[in-house]
Design an enzyme around this catalytic site. Sequence first.
Site, PDB file in Angstrom:
ATOM      1  N   LYS A  95       0.802  -1.228   0.000  1.00  0.00           N
ATOM      2  CA  LYS A  95       0.000   0.000   0.000  1.00  0.00           C
ATOM      3  C   LYS A  95       0.833   1.275   0.000  1.00  0.00           C
ATOM      4  CE  LYS A  95      -4.436  -1.659   1.238  1.00  0.00           C
ATOM      5  NZ  LYS A  95      -4.235  -2.972   1.919  1.00  0.00           N
ATOM      6  N   GLU A 117     -10.237   5.645   4.419  1.00  0.00           N
ATOM      7  CA  GLU A 117     -10.774   4.528   5.173  1.00  0.00           C
ATOM      8  C   GLU A 117      -9.677   3.472   5.302  1.00  0.00           C
ATOM      9  OE1 GLU A 117     -11.037   4.919   1.935  1.00  0.00           O
ATOM     10  OE2 GLU A 117     -10.144   2.992   1.339  1.00  0.00           O
ATOM     11  N   SER A 382       1.619  -9.647  -1.009  1.00  0.00           N
ATOM     12  CA  SER A 382       1.276  -8.233  -0.819  1.00  0.00           C
ATOM     13  C   SER A 382       1.650  -7.665   0.544  1.00  0.00           C
ATOM     14  CB  SER A 382      -0.215  -8.030  -1.080  1.00  0.00           C
ATOM     15  OG  SER A 382      -0.986  -8.922  -0.294  1.00  0.00           O
TER      16      SER A 382
HETATM   17  C1  LIG Z   1      -5.131  -4.031   1.694  1.00  0.00           C
HETATM   18  C2  LIG Z   1      -4.428  -5.270   1.422  1.00  0.00           C
HETATM   19  C3  LIG Z   1      -4.833  -6.110   0.378  1.00  0.00           C
HETATM   20  C4  LIG Z   1      -6.048  -5.879  -0.444  1.00  0.00           C
HETATM   21  O1  LIG Z   1      -6.051  -4.718  -1.218  1.00  0.00           O
HETATM   22  P1  LIG Z   1      -5.899  -4.763  -2.786  1.00  0.00           P
HETATM   23  O2  LIG Z   1      -6.227  -3.380  -3.187  1.00  0.00           O
HETATM   24  O3  LIG Z   1      -6.864  -5.771  -3.304  1.00  0.00           O
HETATM   25  O4  LIG Z   1      -4.510  -5.140  -3.066  1.00  0.00           O
HETATM   26  C5  LIG Z   1      -4.071  -7.227   0.114  1.00  0.00           C
HETATM   27  N1  LIG Z   1      -2.985  -7.530   0.856  1.00  0.00           N
HETATM   28  C6  LIG Z   1      -2.578  -6.753   1.866  1.00  0.00           C
HETATM   29  C7  LIG Z   1      -1.383  -7.146   2.638  1.00  0.00           C
HETATM   30  C8  LIG Z   1      -3.284  -5.592   2.186  1.00  0.00           C
HETATM   31  O5  LIG Z   1      -2.873  -4.833   3.189  1.00  0.00           O
END
Ligand SMILES: *Cc1c(COP(=O)(O)O)cnc(C)c1O
Length: 402
Positions: A95, A117, A382
């Site tokens: 993010k 949010e 992610s």
């Molecule tokens: C917020 C988050 C997501 C989901 O958000 P996307 O916009 O779908 O990528 C996925 N993995 C992690 C670690 C997150 O913090």
Amino acid sequence: MNKSYLESNPDENGYFGRFGGAYIPPQLEKPIQEISEAYDELSKSFDFLDELKKIRKHYQGRPTPIYYARNLSKYCGGGQIYLKREDLNHTGAHKLNHCMAEALVAKHLGKTKLMAETGAGQHGVALATAAAYFGLECEIYMGEVDIEKEHPNVVRMKILGAKVVPVTHGLKTLKEAVDSCFEAYVPQADTALYAIGSVVGPHPFPKMVRDFQSVVGKEAKEQFLDMTGKLPDNCVACIGGGSNAIGLFSGFINDPVKLHGVEPLGVGTKLGQHSATLTYGEEGVMHGFNSIMLKDENGEPAPVYSVASGIDYPSVGPEHAHLREIGRTIVGTIDDDEAIDAFYKLSQYEGIIPALESAHAVAYAMKLARENPKESILINLSGRGDKDIDFVVEKYPIPKKV
Ligand SMILES: *Cc1c(COP(=O)(O)O)cnc(C)c1O
């Protein structure tokens, strides 16, 4: 060729096929238009891009590595699993890639405050970090349920100087947090920027956030070619709103690479038990854009659930709705138990504790690896799982390594 897809999607009105657009109240038309025009200009500005590049390198720690998960691949007995380590980004998730850039846009627009949010708290932490870096105020809306579940991230946001506003209506999770933040943003749109946390919301956010996340795919393609001399056969990412997925996918969009988006199936296929929007949803407008969404019997956004707070959202980025419709992506699901199993497997076999969101992608990749022993699979890992550990061990006791 790669370029041409990204340049021609969305169109000038923010549409990916028939998905996207900007369905906003009249009071927001001017501020959103202002952001859109500023972004068009900034995205071509050498100074802006250069500053972003420096931030990524010196502050965020990019490029993040790609790692070949040898042990996990061997355990699955098949395909080769690789991880793009977005969990190693500063603050522990992908993010920050869009938050630093959105904050830089805010700075250029002369805004003094960032608002957003947050679900699991990852977007809130990343935005609070960006606000601290740029000397901006920061206000984060978060459902009470998530505040309780993601306590460490709430404390992190406060330490970073953000104001955390609890959202107490409805299911008290992500969707309600978006509603509340939108409402609070309208009267202060002159001085604040609503830094949306994914490739959702009205145009230009799905495009802007995608562009900011595309660094992941760009790096990954180069790194993977460098490491293996080939493209991956498959890319896999979890989809909440879809920012980490599109970040990875955008790098391979015109290559012969299968792109798999993974949605959370929670505890079942009934409405309210999952958050698998593309799999079970239908077309509709919510939070300012047309996409696929999960609706209840009254056509309102349905209650959603996943063990991973960051992906329980009843809609999905419009580009994902489009890419699935034109057959460019494959969408699958993973339930809570499979995600928890992958959470522990990656921890025990590789020494990497994934975020519960990312564990959905890992679980799906493990299945793919078993079924396709000759193929390579690149996962967008992610985020890291530190935020989830207390919750997980309490509800799902640590299994013996098998
Ligand atoms: C917020 C988050 C997501 C989901 O958000 P996307 O916009 O779908 O990528 C996925 N993995 C992690 C670690 C997150 O913090």
